[in-house]
Design a protein around this motif. Structure first.
Motif, short mmCIF file in Angstrom:
data_model
loop_
_atom_site.label_atom_id
_atom_site.label_comp_id
_atom_site.label_asym_id
_atom_site.label_seq_id
_atom_site.Cartn_x
_atom_site.Cartn_y
_atom_site.Cartn_z
N ALA A 52 6.16 4.23 -1.35
CA ALA A 52 4.61 4.51 -1.81
C ALA A 52 4.52 5.87 -1.35
CB ALA A 52 3.87 3.46 -0.95
N ILE A 53 3.54 6.32 -2.32
CA ILE A 53 3.25 7.96 -2.03
C ILE A 53 1.85 7.81 -1.65
CG2 ILE A 53 2.77 10.11 -2.91
CD1 ILE A 53 5.10 9.50 -5.12
N HIS A 54 1.55 8.30 -0.31
CA HIS A 54 0.04 8.42 0.28
C HIS A 54 -0.34 9.71 0.18
CE1 HIS A 54 1.26 4.79 2.90
NE2 HIS A 54 0.88 4.29 1.68
N ASP A 55 -1.68 9.90 -0.22
CA ASP A 55 -2.18 11.21 -0.55
C ASP A 55 -3.43 11.10 0.23
OD1 ASP A 55 -2.24 13.85 -1.35
OD2 ASP A 55 -2.09 13.26 -3.48
N PHE A 56 -3.93 12.53 0.45
CA PHE A 56 -5.43 12.53 1.10
C PHE A 56 -6.26 13.47 0.15
CE2 PHE A 56 -1.64 12.54 4.31
CZ PHE A 56 -2.06 11.47 5.10
N GLU A 57 -6.87 12.62 -0.65
CA GLU A 57 -7.63 13.16 -1.63
C GLU A 57 -9.09 13.16 -1.48
OE1 GLU A 57 -5.34 12.06 -5.29
OE2 GLU A 57 -5.81 10.30 -4.38
N GLY A 58 -9.48 13.24 -0.12
CA GLY A 58 -10.88 13.31 0.22
C GLY A 58 -11.48 11.81 0.32
N ASP A 59 -11.01 10.70 0.19
CA ASP A 59 -11.54 9.38 0.44
C ASP A 59 -11.65 9.11 1.93
OD1 ASP A 59 -12.00 8.91 -2.27
OD2 ASP A 59 -9.73 8.61 -2.24
N GLN A 60 -12.26 7.97 2.38
CA GLN A 60 -12.22 7.68 3.51
C GLN A 60 -10.82 7.20 4.16
OE1 GLN A 60 -15.08 4.44 3.25
NE2 GLN A 60 -16.62 5.80 4.47
N THR A 61 -9.91 7.16 3.50
CA THR A 61 -8.43 6.83 3.89
C THR A 61 -7.47 7.29 2.86
OG1 THR A 61 -6.99 5.38 4.77
CG2 THR A 61 -8.21 4.42 3.09
N TYR A 62 -6.18 7.24 2.76
CA TYR A 62 -5.37 7.95 1.78
C TYR A 62 -5.39 6.82 0.75
CZ TYR A 62 -2.30 4.03 3.95
OH TYR A 62 -2.03 2.93 4.47
N SER A 63 -4.82 7.74 -0.66
CA SER A 63 -4.51 6.85 -1.52
C SER A 63 -3.24 6.56 -1.66
CB SER A 63 -5.09 7.62 -2.74
OG SER A 63 -4.32 8.67 -3.13
N GLU A 64 -2.99 5.48 -2.35
CA GLU A 64 -1.51 4.99 -2.46
C GLU A 64 -1.03 4.85 -3.94
OE1 GLU A 64 0.80 2.05 0.41
OE2 GLU A 64 0.03 0.78 -1.29
N LYS A 65 0.02 5.53 -4.18
CA LYS A 65 0.78 5.42 -5.56
C LYS A 65 2.39 4.98 -5.26
CE LYS A 65 -2.38 9.31 -6.66
NZ LYS A 65 -2.87 9.20 -5.39
N ARG A 66 2.86 4.38 -6.52
CA ARG A 66 4.11 3.92 -6.41
C ARG A 66 5.05 5.15 -6.04
NH1 ARG A 66 8.92 2.54 -6.18
NH2 ARG A 66 9.81 0.69 -7.36
N GLY A 67 6.21 4.97 -5.49
CA GLY A 67 7.01 6.05 -5.41
C GLY A 67 8.30 5.83 -5.71
N HIS A 68 9.28 6.27 -5.22
CA HIS A 68 10.63 6.08 -5.83
C HIS A 68 11.39 4.59 -5.23
CE1 HIS A 68 9.67 10.36 -5.87
NE2 HIS A 68 10.34 10.37 -7.09
N ASN A 69 12.61 4.45 -5.76
CA ASN A 69 13.42 3.45 -5.30
C ASN A 69 14.17 4.27 -4.30
OD1 ASN A 69 12.33 1.37 -6.57
ND2 ASN A 69 13.95 1.68 -8.30
N PHE A 70 14.59 3.84 -3.33
CA PHE A 70 15.33 4.48 -2.26
C PHE A 70 16.44 3.40 -1.96
CE2 PHE A 70 16.30 4.92 2.26
CZ PHE A 70 16.43 6.23 2.26
N ALA A 71 17.66 3.89 -1.79
CA ALA A 71 18.74 2.92 -1.52
C ALA A 71 19.28 2.82 -0.12
CB ALA A 71 20.07 3.57 -2.62
N LEU A 72 19.53 1.87 0.27
CA LEU A 72 19.73 1.41 1.69
C LEU A 72 21.27 1.91 1.95
CD1 LEU A 72 17.91 -1.67 2.43
CD2 LEU A 72 17.07 0.49 3.16
N THR A 73 21.67 2.30 3.12
CA THR A 73 23.02 2.85 3.30
C THR A 73 23.89 2.28 4.09
OG1 THR A 73 22.33 4.53 5.02
CG2 THR A 73 22.53 5.46 2.59
#
Length: 192
Positions: A48-69
């Motif tokens: 998930a991508i968390h961003d700081f856009e002036g709200d009371q908390t961070y916003s959250e958007k879907r991020g990438h797939n990450f492959a475990l190693t």
């Protein structure tokens, strides 16, 4: 053989707090074993991508797939130089896994370097390893640190706090700061 770092993450880990440490530690010459409970090498976790856009908390958007190693079930902490705990939403449920708690405790018992960013200190609190330690986190996690006997230190999001073998940072803007300090704890010579 390259020194190894264990990177502990789960679904909806914060994208930058996973991808950046994973790649940076590899650039520094470490083998990074990224693991997640109930998953094995090649399995995917969603970020998930968390961003700081002036709200009371961070916003959250879907991020990438990450492959475990690496495979979570075969983790032997004696093989690793350090532990990096990612942030995002995954620490809130990973702390319910008994083996995750044991892993954190084993790194602290061996006095090995541990880094935790954003919500990552939730795992430290659950593992009962914060007594007498100074640590930072995303501000909403500050009470977890305090209730676990640690001292919450409020710093800007691009900073890191070091106390002994522990380095923490509030959020992804602190990726550089936490990685510099973590690498130093593992013996790297970092000049800025």
């Amino acid at each position: 053989m390259a020194k190894k770092v264990l990177l502990l993450a789960g679904d909806y880990t914060e994208d930058y707090e996973t991808m950046v440490p994973f790649q940076t530690l590899q650039v520094l010459g470490y083998q990074v074993d990224a693991v997640c409970p109930e998953k094995k090498a090649g399995d995917i976790i969603r970020t998930a991508i968390h961003d700081f856009e002036g709200d009371q908390t961070y916003s959250e958007k879907r991020g990438h797939n990450f492959a475990l190693t690496a495979n979570f079930d075969t983790v032997n902490t004696s093989e690793y130089e350090g532990l990096f705990i990612t942030g995002g939403r995954s620490p809130e449920y990973l702390r319910l896994n008994a083996r995750v708690i044991e892993i954190v405790q084993e790194f602290f018992a061996a006095n090995k370097p541990v880094a935790a960013i954003c919500h990552g200190p939730q795992l430290l609190a659950a593992a009962n390893v914060l007594k007498g330690k100074k640590a930072t986190a995303y501000p909403a996690v500050g009470p977890d640190i305090t209730m676990a006997g640690g001292e919450y230190v409020a710093v800007d999001a691009d900073k890191a706090v070091v106390d002994g073998n522990l380095v923490t940072s509030p959020a992804w803007p602190g990726d550089s700061a936490i990685l510099i300090e973590f690498a130093k704890l593992m013996g790297a010579k970092i000049e800025i």
